[in-house]
Design a protein around this motif. Structure first.
Motif, PDB file in Angstrom:
ATOM      1  N   UNK A   1       0.825  -1.210   0.000  1.00  0.00           N
ATOM      2  CA  UNK A   1       0.000   0.000   0.000  1.00  0.00           C
ATOM      3  C   UNK A   1       0.858   1.257   0.000  1.00  0.00           C
ATOM      4  N   UNK A   2       1.951   1.220   0.786  1.00  0.00           N
ATOM      5  CA  UNK A   2       2.848   2.381   0.831  1.00  0.00           C
ATOM      6  C   UNK A   2       3.500   2.613  -0.529  1.00  0.00           C
ATOM      7  N   UNK A   3       3.839   1.521  -1.223  1.00  0.00           N
ATOM      8  CA  UNK A   3       4.413   1.639  -2.563  1.00  0.00           C
ATOM      9  C   UNK A   3       3.403   2.282  -3.511  1.00  0.00           C
ATOM     10  N   UNK A   4       2.181   1.765  -3.503  1.00  0.00           N
ATOM     11  CA  UNK A   4       1.144   2.292  -4.403  1.00  0.00           C
ATOM     12  C   UNK A   4       0.875   3.776  -4.131  1.00  0.00           C
ATOM     13  N   UNK A   5       0.773   4.117  -2.864  1.00  0.00           N
ATOM     14  CA  UNK A   5       0.477   5.509  -2.513  1.00  0.00           C
ATOM     15  C   UNK A   5       1.603   6.443  -2.958  1.00  0.00           C
ATOM     16  N   UNK A   6       2.855   6.005  -2.731  1.00  0.00           N
ATOM     17  CA  UNK A   6       3.986   6.867  -3.085  1.00  0.00           C
ATOM     18  C   UNK A   6       4.071   7.067  -4.592  1.00  0.00           C
ATOM     19  N   UNK A   7       4.025   5.963  -5.332  1.00  0.00           N
ATOM     20  CA  UNK A   7       4.162   6.078  -6.787  1.00  0.00           C
ATOM     21  C   UNK A   7       2.986   6.831  -7.401  1.00  0.00           C
TER      22      UNK A   7
ATOM     23  N   UNK B   1      17.500   6.925 -10.384  1.00  0.00           N
ATOM     24  CA  UNK B   1      18.077   6.732  -9.047  1.00  0.00           C
ATOM     25  C   UNK B   1      17.425   7.658  -8.026  1.00  0.00           C
ATOM     26  N   UNK B   2      17.226   8.912  -8.382  1.00  0.00           N
ATOM     27  CA  UNK B   2      16.604   9.861  -7.456  1.00  0.00           C
ATOM     28  C   UNK B   2      15.171   9.444  -7.109  1.00  0.00           C
ATOM     29  N   UNK B   3      14.408   9.036  -8.127  1.00  0.00           N
ATOM     30  CA  UNK B   3      13.003   8.676  -7.900  1.00  0.00           C
ATOM     31  C   UNK B   3      12.874   7.480  -6.974  1.00  0.00           C
ATOM     32  N   UNK B   4      13.669   6.443  -7.212  1.00  0.00           N
ATOM     33  CA  UNK B   4      13.470   5.204  -6.458  1.00  0.00           C
ATOM     34  C   UNK B   4      14.299   5.149  -5.182  1.00  0.00           C
ATOM     35  N   UNK B   5      15.271   6.031  -5.082  1.00  0.00           N
ATOM     36  CA  UNK B   5      15.872   6.287  -3.779  1.00  0.00           C
ATOM     37  C   UNK B   5      14.816   6.932  -2.882  1.00  0.00           C
ATOM     38  N   UNK B   6      14.026   7.821  -3.467  1.00  0.00           N
ATOM     39  CA  UNK B   6      12.931   8.451  -2.720  1.00  0.00           C
ATOM     40  C   UNK B   6      11.904   7.435  -2.253  1.00  0.00           C
ATOM     41  N   UNK B   7      11.550   6.483  -3.130  1.00  0.00           N
ATOM     42  CA  UNK B   7      10.597   5.435  -2.737  1.00  0.00           C
ATOM     43  C   UNK B   7      11.149   4.610  -1.592  1.00  0.00           C
ATOM     44  N   UNK B   8      12.402   4.196  -1.693  1.00  0.00           N
ATOM     45  CA  UNK B   8      12.995   3.357  -0.646  1.00  0.00           C
ATOM     46  C   UNK B   8      13.102   4.106   0.667  1.00  0.00           C
ATOM     47  N   UNK B   9      13.503   5.368   0.596  1.00  0.00           N
ATOM     48  CA  UNK B   9      13.588   6.181   1.817  1.00  0.00           C
ATOM     49  C   UNK B   9      12.199   6.331   2.455  1.00  0.00           C
TER      50      UNK B   9
ATOM     51  N   UNK C   1      13.988   2.119 -16.451  1.00  0.00           N
ATOM     52  CA  UNK C   1      13.154   1.702 -15.331  1.00  0.00           C
ATOM     53  C   UNK C   1      13.898   0.838 -14.347  1.00  0.00           C
ATOM     54  N   UNK C   2      13.117   0.234 -13.489  1.00  0.00           N
ATOM     55  CA  UNK C   2      13.665  -0.600 -12.415  1.00  0.00           C
ATOM     56  C   UNK C   2      12.567  -1.551 -11.965  1.00  0.00           C
ATOM     57  N   UNK C   3      12.974  -2.680 -11.408  1.00  0.00           N
ATOM     58  CA  UNK C   3      12.021  -3.611 -10.793  1.00  0.00           C
ATOM     59  C   UNK C   3      12.543  -4.004  -9.421  1.00  0.00           C
ATOM     60  N   UNK C   4      11.690  -3.876  -8.425  1.00  0.00           N
ATOM     61  CA  UNK C   4      12.009  -4.318  -7.072  1.00  0.00           C
ATOM     62  C   UNK C   4      11.419  -5.711  -6.853  1.00  0.00           C
ATOM     63  N   UNK C   5      12.142  -6.555  -6.153  1.00  0.00           N
ATOM     64  CA  UNK C   5      11.567  -7.823  -5.716  1.00  0.00           C
ATOM     65  C   UNK C   5      10.764  -7.575  -4.450  1.00  0.00           C
ATOM     66  N   UNK C   6       9.434  -7.579  -4.565  1.00  0.00           N
ATOM     67  CA  UNK C   6       8.602  -7.239  -3.413  1.00  0.00           C
ATOM     68  C   UNK C   6       8.778  -8.245  -2.286  1.00  0.00           C
ATOM     69  N   UNK C   7       8.832  -9.532  -2.605  1.00  0.00           N
ATOM     70  CA  UNK C   7       8.951 -10.558  -1.559  1.00  0.00           C
ATOM     71  C   UNK C   7      10.213 -10.320  -0.718  1.00  0.00           C
ATOM     72  N   UNK C   8      11.324 -10.098  -1.404  1.00  0.00           N
ATOM     73  CA  UNK C   8      12.588  -9.906  -0.697  1.00  0.00           C
ATOM     74  C   UNK C   8      12.603  -8.584   0.055  1.00  0.00           C
ATOM     75  N   UNK C   9      12.077  -7.532  -0.562  1.00  0.00           N
ATOM     76  CA  UNK C   9      12.015  -6.229   0.088  1.00  0.00           C
ATOM     77  C   UNK C   9      11.209  -6.295   1.379  1.00  0.00           C
ATOM     78  N   UNK C  10      10.064  -6.938   1.314  1.00  0.00           N
ATOM     79  CA  UNK C  10       9.207  -7.057   2.494  1.00  0.00           C
ATOM     80  C   UNK C  10       9.924  -7.838   3.594  1.00  0.00           C
ATOM     81  N   UNK C  11      10.589  -8.926   3.219  1.00  0.00           N
ATOM     82  CA  UNK C  11      11.290  -9.737   4.216  1.00  0.00           C
ATOM     83  C   UNK C  11      12.377  -8.927   4.920  1.00  0.00           C
ATOM     84  N   UNK C  12      13.155  -8.155   4.161  1.00  0.00           N
ATOM     85  CA  UNK C  12      14.238  -7.371   4.766  1.00  0.00           C
ATOM     86  C   UNK C  12      13.681  -6.271   5.651  1.00  0.00           C
TER      87      UNK C  12
END
Length: 582
Positions: free
Chosen positions: A149-155, A248-256, A527-538
């Motif tokens: 949900x946080x990913x969807x809201x941010x993007x 890099x700037x856009x998805x650094x922002x998402x990760x932060x 573009x870029x692709x995040x592995x959601x499963x791994x991201x969530x686990x970490x």
């Protein structure tokens, strides 16, 4: 109605309120004249009380026959709990039951439905629907929902549009093996399940969508590990009219944003490291930078004596283990044996003790003196009390071996703290890698990755030196995302496919639709692709993704709950034009 409140919301303020609750029987405590039952649903646990004096006789009799995991509905009055439980949000109250309805009975579960269960992994996977009732699994799935949900809201706030792309696509020879789906209506032809929506998101850029994302299921028929599943979920993203810095700037922002929103952690600007530096300093392209132990290359200070093991090695390299001098000789021998396992493949290890008095003692004192060992310590940044571990051999192999040792020692020393987050961008990957089996180059990312500006001509003269306009986002030693600036013109794409061994006919058959699209005004895009499963686990403090997937496969790629994959009957095979009795 089945319930007026859930089992996690009643508090002291609800005392004297008439309520209706529904849920599962967690446990029952029968004292003869009084029965307490813990009623559980997704939201929590509420204690029910059945009192011989205050509860109708028929209801009390019913309560005596309730078993674990029975589904029940109760009506009663919220009263103050005599013996309060400060560890339970509902611990100040209980419900004095007046009416009881058994909505469904239950067999005795094959394992206890509690936080600490007696069920092994395989048993719990077979009965995953029961395992989901346990708080650790339930909370992991809720946590995954919050991240998504946080990913969807941010993007969405950054003007990205979520677009669904097809699941039935065309098989391509690059990358991992595809899962294929036979077509009943087109005899002898097959769909493939997508390893990623790569070409479709590029076509969306040609279509002018500008900013796209999708939380999408992807499929790879490959060997499994703790962080791999045959089906997995990506946060898939693409942008038009961008350069690498914009991505890099856009998805650094998402990760932060995720680290702050989900974990309450503030992270400053993410450091960047080239692929070459990552390999030289850490031995892999996804280094964990939460701790030190950087590599020190020792060729110049170790290949001047009569120690042929080092003299014949392509690379001699070491790391300093903090406080490692406290290890006994037996423990060092065990560490050497750990390195010699087939999974690691080292032939041996040289070590140097950095003693408290400033002296050095090594396993190769016959060949090297104090002056030599002091140089080793300086290069590996070893301090008093440390242990220098040195490996030698083929550059790529020895770096991988020492990287494994570095991670193992960091785990043993408690340096890999799950509540500490260290993101890192790794950039400037090689564009191609040579495959000895096929005797040709393969794309490290995929065939649509563009070379760094000004390096296209190198493809003809020195293809192994060409750098990709690609980047990976690493978090705590795990690659959580990867992407690139794409090729967006037909001529460059044709050159790339040629160097990957495609004939013109093969290129047209496999990727003609994309190359045709490039002739209709394709914008620069990446573009870029995040592995959601791994991201969530970490983000959840773990590295194994299986616990964050509702219905995962086991290490053999099987779903033991529904017993899949499974054979088809002869009639189905015949309809699909497949041979019988395969």
């Amino acid at each position: 109605m089945y319930r007026s409140h859930n089992c996690g919301e009643l508090r002291a303020s609800h005392i004297d309120t008439e309520v209706t609750l529904s849920g599962w029987v967690q446990k029952s405590r029968d004292k003869g004249f009084i029965i307490w039952i813990d009623l559980r649903d997704r939201y929590g646990v509420t204690q029910l009380v059945f009192d011989e004096e205050r509860t109708p006789k028929a209801v009390f009799s019913q309560a005596e026959s309730l078993g674990r995991e029975f589904v029940i509905q109760v009506k009663g009055t919220v009263i103050e709990r005599a013996s309060k439980n400060p560890n339970l949000p509902t611990g100040d109250i209980e419900v004095l039951v007046k009416e009881l309805t058994v909505l469904n009975t239950s067999l005795l579960p094959p394992f206890t439905i509690e936080d600490q269960t007696d069920g092994g992994d395989e048993l719990r996977m077979k009965y995953r629907y029961l395992d989901i009732r346990r708080n650790p699994v339930k909370n992991n799935l809720i946590f995954r929902h919050k991240v998504a949900q946080a990913v969807r809201n941010y993007l969405s706030s950054k003007d990205f549009i979520e677009v669904e792309t097809p699941y039935l696509i065309k098989s391509t020879p690059e990358g991992a093996r595809d899962f294929v789906v036979p077509s009943r209506m087109n005899e002898g032809q097959f769909y493939a399940l997508p390893q990623s929506p790569q070409t479709f998101k590029q076509l969306l850029m040609v279509g002018g969508m500008d900013k796209y994302f999708q939380i999408v299921k992807c499929f790879r028929d490959e060997d499994l590990r703790a962080d791999r599943q045959p089906e997995f979920t990506q946060i898939d993203c693409e942008m038009a009219f961008v350069e690498q810095e914009d991505i890099l700037d856009t998805f650094e922002g998402l990760t932060r944003h995720l680290l702050k929103e989900i974990n309450g952690v503030d992270v400053a600007k993410f450091p960047r490291m080239t692929y070459d530096d990552a390999m030289r300093q850490y031995g892999n392209d996804k280094p964990d930078i939460r701790f030190g132990m950087q590599f020190g290359e020792l060729n110049e200070v170790s290949q001047h004596k009569d120690f042929n093991v080092f003299n014949t090695a392509e690379l001699v390299v070491g790391i300093a283990i903090p406080g490692g001098n406290s290890l006994t000789r037996k423990e060092i021998d065990q560490l050497t044996d750990w390195l010699k396992r087939p999974q690691i493949g080292a032939l041996g290890m040289v070590y140097v003790r950095c003693n408290d008095d400033g002296s050095y003692k090594s396993s190769v004192d016959k060949f090297y003196d104090e002056t030599d060992l002091k140089q080793w310590a300086e290069i590996t940044k070893a301090k008093t009390g440390d242990l220098i571990c040195v490996l030698s051999g083929n550059t790529n192999k020895v770096r991988a071996q020492l990287s494994a040792l570095r991670m193992e020692m960091a785990t043993r020393l408690g340096l890999r703290k799950p509540n500490e987050f260290a993101p890192l961008w790794v950039v400037d990957f090689p564009l191609l890698e040579w495959d000895e089996d096929t005797k040709r180059f393969h794309a490290i990312h995929h065939p649509f990755t563009s070379p760094k500006p000004g390096q296209l001509e190198l493809l003809d003269t020195n293809p192994s030196e060409v750098k990709a306009n690609a980047y990976d986002l690493v978090l705590n030693g795990n690659e959580i995302g990867g992407g690139s600036i794409r090729i967006h013109d037909r001529a460059t794409q044709a050159i790339m496919l040629k160097h990957l061994g495609f004939t013109d006919e093969q290129a047209k058959a496999q990727f003609g639709f994309l190359m045709d699209a490039f002739e209709f005004g394709a914008p620069p895009h990446g573009g870029i692709a995040f592995g959601l499963d791994r991201l969530v686990a970490i983000l959840g403090g773990q590295e194994t993704i299986r616990d964050f997937i509702a219905f995962p496969k086991n290490n053999s790629g099987r779903d033991v709950m529904i017993d899949a994959p499974a054979p088809l009957d002869d009639e189905q095979l015949k309809e699909l034009h497949l041979k019988l009795n395969i």
